[in-house]
Design an enzyme around this catalytic site. Structure first.
Site, PDB file in Angstrom:
ATOM      1  CG  ASP A 482      -0.289   0.196   2.520  1.00 35.49           C
ATOM      2  OD1 ASP A 482       0.970   0.298   2.544  1.00 35.49           O
ATOM      3  OD2 ASP A 482      -0.972   0.235   3.544  1.00 35.49           O
ATOM      4  CB  ILE A 483       0.182   4.647  -1.148  1.00 42.39           C
ATOM      5  CG1 ILE A 483       0.035   4.080  -2.570  1.00 42.39           C
ATOM      6  CG2 ILE A 483       0.875   6.005  -1.176  1.00 42.39           C
ATOM      7  CD1 ILE A 483      -0.848   4.911  -3.472  1.00 42.39           C
ATOM      8  CG  ASN A 490      -6.540  11.144  -0.351  1.00 41.32           C
ATOM      9  OD1 ASN A 490      -6.308  11.385  -1.536  1.00 41.32           O
ATOM     10  ND2 ASN A 490      -6.937   9.960   0.076  1.00 41.32           N
ATOM     11  CG  ASP A 499      -9.154   9.646  -7.002  1.00 42.75           C
ATOM     12  OD1 ASP A 499      -8.985   8.917  -6.006  1.00 42.75           O
ATOM     13  OD2 ASP A 499     -10.242  10.215  -7.281  1.00 42.75           O
ATOM     14  CD  GLU A 525      -4.502   3.376   1.892  1.00 38.00           C
ATOM     15  OE1 GLU A 525      -4.186   3.460   3.081  1.00 38.00           O
ATOM     16  OE2 GLU A 525      -5.696   3.504   1.501  1.00 38.00           O
TER      17      GLU A 525
END
Length: 604
Positions: A482-483, A490, A499, A525
C-alpha cells in the site's frame, strides 16, 4: 592208393561233391534264373505303372526299391531314408502310417488307403500302404502312390461350382425352386417362401398346381410335358398364383429342364419373379393418366417436359399466368430466352453434369435437379421460381426428356427478404447486447479508477492458481502493498491528486509485471500482485524492484511517494485465508519497521 584215404571228392564241410549232385546244382541254377526273370518281370510291371511305388525298411525307413516313375520324380534314393527323399524332412514323417500297417501280434495288417499332398512338389496322391515280408524275413513298407492332383482340382472346382449355385439359389432376388418331372417342389429358396407366404418346409412337398390360380392350372403341366418330350428346353411365361392369405400373386416364370448324362429328365429349375406390384400398377395406370390429365390442366404449379435439345415439349396451361406466354409461344423459346443470366448459368452447369454422367456410364434417372431459378417473363421482368426436375431415360439409360414442376415463389421471396432484414436487425441488436454484456463483465471485474482487476476477480483467479500449484507442486507467491501516508496525500493535495497517484502507481507497477502475473486493487490504497511459478525469494526481489520504482521518481500530483510491501509464498496444504493472513502480517511488519520497505512473511 593209400588205405584209409577216400578218393571221393568232398567240400569243406565233408559232403561228397561227386557227379551225383550235379542235377541239384542245375535245378538250383534254373530256379535262380527263374527268380531273376520273375524279378525282372515284376520290376518291368512296376516301372510301367502310372503309379509311383517304393519299398522301405519299417524300422530304419531306408528305401529298398523305387519304380521308374518315382525315380524320375525324385531321383535315386535306394539306401537313403524315405522321409528325406520324398518329403525333404530330417526325421520320420509325423504322418507316417507304419503303425497302421502291422497288427498287435506283428503280422501285416492289410492295405491302408489315404490321401496326401506332398510338400515338395505340391501334388496330391492316393496312397495304398501295406507291410510285406522281405526276402530276409523283416517287415518292409510298400507304398503305391497314384497322382490324383487333377481329380482333386476337379473336385475343388465341382465344390466351388456347387457352392456358387447354392449361394445364387439361396440369395437370389427372385423365387427359385427345383421341381421334379411330376410337378412336385423339391427345393425352394427364402424368396420363394416370401412370395407365397409358406415356409420352405411347407412348400417342399407341395405341387406347383397347389399354388396356382384355378384359371391357370394348365400352364405348367403343358410346358412340362413339352419339355420332357424334347419339344422345348426353356420357356418364360406369366402365371397367377394364390398367396397363403388368399390374395392374388402375379408371377413371371422362367423354367428350364435339366437332364442327366443319358438325357433323362432330372428336374426343372424355375425362377418366379413377383410382378404383382407391376401388374397392379399397370391396372391403375390408365386411371392415373386420366387423373394426371385433370391435375395438369387445373394445376397452379406449371408442369412441363423438356427434350434433350433443351426445348419445351409439354406445358400445362398455368404457364400463361406465370410468365405471360401462351403454351405454343413458350415451346419456341430457347433456354437463353427462358432464363435470366445467373439462372442460365446454373441450368447450364446441371446439363453439363448430366452430359458428364452419361459419358461416364452413370445413371441419369437418379440425378434430379432442385433449385431456385429466375424465369424471364414476356415483359422482360424476372419471376423467381422453385423447380424440381427429373431425367426420364430409355432402356439404354439415355435421357429422353426432363420432366419438371415449376412453382411461383415470388411471394416467398418477398417474405424471405423481410425475414432477412429482421434477422440482420436482430443480429445487430445481439452484437450490441453482447458488447454491452462484455463491458458489464469487464466493469464487474475491474477497478473503475485504475483500470486494473478488482478484488472480486483476484479472489476467483487465486482459487484457480492455488489449485494448480497444489496439484502440480509449482511455486506461487503473493505481494500485498500500500501507499505510505496516503491519507496525508489526500489531506494535503486533495482527493483528485490522491486518485492520480493511484493511477500512476498502477501504471508503473503494471509495466514491470509478466503477462501471467495478476495486479489487482485490494481496496483503498492497497494493491495485491499474484505471481504464478514464482518462489518467495524471487517475489521478494520483485517487490524491492517495485518499491524502488515507486519511490525513485516523484509523482506529478504529490511529489515523492513511498510504499510498503508484504511478500508470502504459498505453502502446501495452506488455506487461502491463512496465506493472506501471512502476507498481511508481513505488510504490517514493513509498516511497523518504518515504512518504504519489504518484508517476507514467515512460513506458517
Amino acid at each position: 592208393m593209400c588205405k584209409g584215404i577216400s578218393m571221393i571228392p568232398r567240400d569243406p564241410d565233408g559232403l561228397p561233391t561227386s557227379n551225383v549232385r550235379e542235377p541239384e546244382i542245375a535245378e538250383r541254377k534254373q530256379t535262380q534264373q527263374a527268380l531273376e526273370e520273375a524279378h525282372q518281370r515284376f520290376t518291368t510291371i512296376l516301372d510301367a505303372m502310372d503309379a509311383k511305388v517304393y519299398l522301405a525298411d519299417m524300422d530304419t525307413h531306408e528305401v529298398l526299391f523305387m519304380n521308374q516313375p518315382l525315380l524320375e520324380a525324385f531321383g535315386p534314393a535306394e539306401g537313403r531314408p524315405c522321409y528325406r527323399v520324398l518329403q525333404g524332412l530330417d526325421a520320420p514323417c509325423p504322418f507316417c502310417t507304419n503303425d497302421k500297417l502291422v497288427n498287435v501280434d506283428g503280422s501285416p495288417a492289410g492295405v491302408y488307403t489315404w490321401e496326401f499332398q506332398n510338400q515338395l512338389n505340391r501334388r496330391w496322391y492316393e496312397l495304398r500302404d501295406c507291410a510285406l515280408r522281405w526276402t530276409d524275413g523283416r517287415l518292409v513298407r510298400m507304398e503305391v502312390a497314384t497322382d490324383i492332383t487333377e481329380r482333386k482340382r476337379m473336385e475343388l472346382h465341382l465344390r466351388q461350382s456347387e457352392e456358387r449355385f447354392r449361394l445364387a439359389f439361396e440369395n437370389a432376388n427372385t423365387g427359385m425352386c427345383l421341381v421334379d418331372p411330376q410337378g412336385r417342389l423339391m427345393q425352394v429358396n427364402d424368396k420363394m417362401s416370401a412370395i407365397f407366404g409358406y415356409s420352405r418346409h411347407e412348400l417342399e412337398g407341395m405341387t406347383v398346381n397347389d399354388l396356382t390360380y384355378p384359371d391357370d392350372l394348365t400352364i405348367s403341366p403343358e410346358y412340362m410335358s413339352k419339355a420332357i418330350q424334347g419339344l422345348v428346353d426353356c420357356i418364360t411365361f406369366d402365371k397367377r398364383y394364390r398367396h397363403r392369405d388368399g390374395h392374388l400373386v402375379y408371377g413371371e416364370v422362367a423354367s428350364s429342364l435339366v437332364r442327366d448324362h443319358q438325357g433323362q429328365p432330372l428336374y426343372f429349375i424355375s425362377q418366379v419373379k413377383d410382378v404383382t406390384a407391376r401388374r397392379l400398377a399397370e391396372a391403375h395406370l390408365r386411371a392415373s393418366e386420366e387423373r394426371f390429365r385433370l391435375v395438369v390442366e387445373h394445376a397452379i404449379d406449371n408442369i412441363w417436359t423438356m427434350g434433350p435439345d433443351q426445348r419445351m415439349r409439354f406445358l400445362s396451361p398455368s404457364i400463361a399466368t406465370l410468365v405471360g406466354y401462351g403454351m405454343d409461344e413458350y415451346r419456341e423459346l430457347s433456354l437463353e430466352q427462358i432464363l435470366m443470366p445467373d439462372s442460365l448459368r446454373v441450368a447450364a452447369a446441371y446439363f453439363a453434369a448430366l452430359d458428364a454422367r452419361s459419358t461416364a456410364g452413370l445413371s441419369l434417372a437418379d440425378f434430379p435437379f432442385r433449385g431456385e431459378l429466375e424465369l424471364r417473363a414476356k415483359d422482360g421482368t424476372g419471376v423467381w421460381t422453385e423447380i424440381i426436375a427429373t431425367p426420364l431415360v430409355d432402356a439404354e439409360g439415355r435421357m429422353t426428356e426432363l420432366a419438371g414442376v415449376t412453382r411461383d415463389i415470388r411471394e416467398r421471396k418477398r417474405y424471405e427478404a423481410k425475414l432477412q432484414q429482421a434477422r440482420e436487425a436482430t443480429e445487430i441488436a445481439y452484437r450490441i447486447l453482447q458488447a454491452a454484456n462484455t463491458e458489464l463483465q469487464r466493469l464487474a471485474a475491474t477497478d473503475r479508477l485504475t483500470g486494473i482487476w478488482n478484488r472480486l476477480h483476484f479472489d476467483e483467479v487465486a482459487v484457480t492458481e492455488i489449485e494448480r500449484a497444489t496439484r502440480y507442486g509449482q511455486p506461487l507467491s503473493l505481494l500485498l502493498f500500500d501507499i505510505d501516508h496516503f491519507k496525508t496525500i489526500n489531506d494535503t493535495h486533495g482527493h483528485l491528486a490522491g486518485d492520480q497517484v493511484l493511477v500512476e502507481l498502477t501504471r508503473r507497477v503494471r509495466q514491470h509485471l509478466r503477462t501471467g502475473d495478476l495486479l489487482a486493487r485490494w481496496g483503498g490504497e492497497e494493491f495485491v500482485v499474484l505471481l504464478p511459478h514464482t518462489r518467495g525469494e524471487d517475489a521478494l526481489e520483485l517487490a524491492e524492484k517495485l518499491r524502488h520504482l515507486i519511490a525513485g521518481e516523484p509523482f506529478p500530483a504529490a511529489g515523492q511517494v513511498t510504499s510498503s510491501f508484504g511478500v508470502a509464498e504459498f505453502r502446501p496444504h495452506e488455506t487461502s485465508d491463512l496465506w493472506l493472513t501471512r502476507v498481511d502480517g508481513a505488510l504490517y511488519a514493513a509498516k511497523a519497521g518504518g515504512r518504504n520497505r519489504v518484508c517476507l512473511a514467515e512460513p506458517s
